[in-house]
Design a protein around this motif. Sequence first.
Motif, PDB file in Angstrom:
ATOM      1  N   ARG A 153       0.838  -1.210   0.000  1.00  0.00           N
ATOM      2  CA  ARG A 153       0.000   0.000   0.000  1.00  0.00           C
ATOM      3  C   ARG A 153       0.867   1.253   0.000  1.00  0.00           C
ATOM      4  O   ARG A 153       0.618   2.200  -0.753  1.00  0.00           O
ATOM      5  N   ASP A 154       1.881   1.257   0.870  1.00  0.00           N
ATOM      6  CA  ASP A 154       2.752   2.427   0.945  1.00  0.00           C
ATOM      7  C   ASP A 154       3.506   2.641  -0.370  1.00  0.00           C
ATOM      8  O   ASP A 154       3.648   3.779  -0.835  1.00  0.00           O
ATOM      9  N   ALA A 155       3.989   1.552  -0.946  1.00  0.00           N
ATOM     10  CA  ALA A 155       4.737   1.672  -2.192  1.00  0.00           C
ATOM     11  C   ALA A 155       3.861   2.202  -3.317  1.00  0.00           C
ATOM     12  O   ALA A 155       4.282   3.060  -4.109  1.00  0.00           O
ATOM     13  N   ARG A 165       8.930   3.831  -9.247  1.00  0.00           N
ATOM     14  CA  ARG A 165       8.584   2.510  -9.760  1.00  0.00           C
ATOM     15  C   ARG A 165       8.766   1.470  -8.657  1.00  0.00           C
ATOM     16  O   ARG A 165       9.836   1.383  -8.049  1.00  0.00           O
ATOM     17  N   ALA A 166       7.710   0.719  -8.411  1.00  0.00           N
ATOM     18  CA  ALA A 166       7.765  -0.350  -7.416  1.00  0.00           C
ATOM     19  C   ALA A 166       6.885  -1.499  -7.887  1.00  0.00           C
ATOM     20  O   ALA A 166       5.781  -1.282  -8.383  1.00  0.00           O
ATOM     21  N   ALA A 167       7.389  -2.719  -7.726  1.00  0.00           N
ATOM     22  CA  ALA A 167       6.639  -3.913  -8.107  1.00  0.00           C
ATOM     23  C   ALA A 167       6.480  -4.808  -6.893  1.00  0.00           C
ATOM     24  O   ALA A 167       7.434  -4.999  -6.125  1.00  0.00           O
ATOM     25  N   VAL A 168       5.294  -5.346  -6.698  1.00  0.00           N
ATOM     26  CA  VAL A 168       5.028  -6.253  -5.581  1.00  0.00           C
ATOM     27  C   VAL A 168       5.203  -7.690  -6.060  1.00  0.00           C
ATOM     28  O   VAL A 168       4.600  -8.097  -7.063  1.00  0.00           O
ATOM     29  N   LEU A 169       6.055  -8.436  -5.353  1.00  0.00           N
ATOM     30  CA  LEU A 169       6.312  -9.829  -5.692  1.00  0.00           C
ATOM     31  C   LEU A 169       5.620 -10.724  -4.671  1.00  0.00           C
ATOM     32  O   LEU A 169       5.774 -10.517  -3.457  1.00  0.00           O
ATOM     33  N   VAL A 189       8.543  -6.107  -1.847  1.00  0.00           N
ATOM     34  CA  VAL A 189       8.373  -4.971  -2.748  1.00  0.00           C
ATOM     35  C   VAL A 189       9.717  -4.695  -3.410  1.00  0.00           C
ATOM     36  O   VAL A 189      10.727  -4.521  -2.710  1.00  0.00           O
ATOM     37  N   HIS A 190       9.736  -4.686  -4.717  1.00  0.00           N
ATOM     38  CA  HIS A 190      10.955  -4.372  -5.459  1.00  0.00           C
ATOM     39  C   HIS A 190      10.928  -2.883  -5.803  1.00  0.00           C
ATOM     40  O   HIS A 190      10.214  -2.445  -6.713  1.00  0.00           O
ATOM     41  N   TRP A 191      11.703  -2.111  -5.054  1.00  0.00           N
ATOM     42  CA  TRP A 191      11.887  -0.702  -5.384  1.00  0.00           C
ATOM     43  C   TRP A 191      12.906  -0.624  -6.512  1.00  0.00           C
ATOM     44  O   TRP A 191      14.061  -1.016  -6.345  1.00  0.00           O
ATOM     45  N   GLN A 192      12.499  -0.099  -7.643  1.00  0.00           N
ATOM     46  CA  GLN A 192      13.308  -0.197  -8.856  1.00  0.00           C
ATOM     47  C   GLN A 192      14.165   1.032  -9.146  1.00  0.00           C
ATOM     48  O   GLN A 192      15.116   0.942  -9.920  1.00  0.00           O
ATOM     49  N   ASP A 193      13.854   2.171  -8.564  1.00  0.00           N
ATOM     50  CA  ASP A 193      14.584   3.401  -8.879  1.00  0.00           C
ATOM     51  C   ASP A 193      15.901   3.570  -8.140  1.00  0.00           C
ATOM     52  O   ASP A 193      16.800   4.230  -8.667  1.00  0.00           O
ATOM     53  N   PRO A 194      16.064   3.053  -6.934  1.00  0.00           N
ATOM     54  CA  PRO A 194      17.352   3.242  -6.248  1.00  0.00           C
ATOM     55  C   PRO A 194      18.497   2.553  -6.983  1.00  0.00           C
ATOM     56  O   PRO A 194      18.304   1.566  -7.693  1.00  0.00           O
ATOM     57  N   TRP A 195      19.692   3.093  -6.792  1.00  0.00           N
ATOM     58  CA  TRP A 195      20.924   2.456  -7.236  1.00  0.00           C
ATOM     59  C   TRP A 195      21.657   1.953  -6.006  1.00  0.00           C
ATOM     60  O   TRP A 195      21.512   2.508  -4.908  1.00  0.00           O
ATOM     61  N   THR A 196      22.439   0.913  -6.179  1.00  0.00           N
ATOM     62  CA  THR A 196      23.209   0.373  -5.061  1.00  0.00           C
ATOM     63  C   THR A 196      24.680   0.280  -5.457  1.00  0.00           C
ATOM     64  O   THR A 196      25.014   0.086  -6.633  1.00  0.00           O
ATOM     65  N   VAL A 197      25.539   0.415  -4.462  1.00  0.00           N
ATOM     66  CA  VAL A 197      26.977   0.538  -4.691  1.00  0.00           C
ATOM     67  C   VAL A 197      27.700  -0.560  -3.925  1.00  0.00           C
ATOM     68  O   VAL A 197      27.452  -0.752  -2.726  1.00  0.00           O
TER      69      VAL A 197
END
Length: 413
Positions: A153-155, A165-169, A189-197
């Motif tokens: 819901r929050d996403a 962009r967020a997808a619920v799995l 929830v797959h948060w798709q916009d963040p980048w990771t380092v």
Amino acid sequence: MGREILVLGAGMVGTCTALHLAQRGHAVTLVDRGAPGRETSYGNAGFIQREAVLPYAFPRSLGKLARVALKQGADVNWHLNALPTVAGRLARYWRNSAPDRYPAIAAAHAQLIAHSTSEHAPLIEATGAGDLVCRDGYLLLARSDATLDAAARDAEALARSHGLRAAVLDGDALAAAEPALRQRLPGAVHWQDPWTVSDPGELVARYAAHAQRLGVRLLQGDAATLRQTGSGWSVQTAEGPVEAAQAVVALGPWADRLLQPLGYRLPLFVKRGYHRHYATGQTPRRPLFDADRGLVIAPMRLGLRLTTGAEFARQDATPTLRQLGLAERHARELLTLAEPVEAQPWLGARPCTADMLPVIGAAPHHPGLWFNFGHAHQGFTLGPATGRLLAELIDGGPTMVDPAPYSAQRFGT
């Protein structure tokens, strides 16, 4: 015409401030007691959090407060002897998290977050740091149906209102996406916009090397020696005193120690945090945020990094490994971990303000002194954006966002 400017602190925020000032033709000296990116900027989960449009509010539900009070999770710990020191600031944090104040704070926070990945992008390209960066987001894991429903819901609401962009799995999709998981979970929830380092400290180091190529002098020195002079500001370095017309305080959790003798009583406090790397047989494809247990599991070049939440303690207090022990136990429920890579875990501090917004702009009572600190959990995310904003303020031209919400004057200093 360029000016001579000192920047104190070579974390993500200070390094990016120096870099943006150099791009504008200023003669910049970046001063730190150690190498760039080896303190707070090294110890985070490595997220460039484009989705983090809402700052971390003080919990207000009775259930959450009871859980914190009883130290039941890896997300929050506290030391009794530290509470008298920070009680007043935590009370202001609580008040600013109330429904009548939080929306305006969140709006000011979101306008900076909107520039997070777009400001990192040209620096990543210029420094050839693409090998460190993954642009596929992270997974927020849910251990219960209730957690998954709330997170979904929050996403959905945040994605709709902020263009994210967020997808619920569901459980099956999560198991297929992350075969390294040892147990079946309700979903994520797959948060798709963040980048990771994969190495946060190395990314800062590459930005610092780029700044040097642009003419920035990088010197070892003690920010506590900063003094006002007739012509500006001076600081002691390994190469002797360095003077400049302007000085920027980008010292993160150490800013308060420098500013109190100058008469500034800002509502600053620190949240300590821990991490440790572990070898593993099967690495998850993306970083994992365990929402129910309050820890992040992030694939790094050194191994899987387990990162804890916040610890309210004196900055120089002896490390307490309770949170990290819980995090390891919870992580082993999800993944197969071998022994820790380091003999001792890392401990650092995050610089926070009572209203959850960074302090960016001119020092109210000292001409030529500038502030850029107090980013809480988002210094690694926001360093390029707030470095640019401060450089724009110093130049006196148009700014990328309205700077008023971040001025130190909001605290009545």
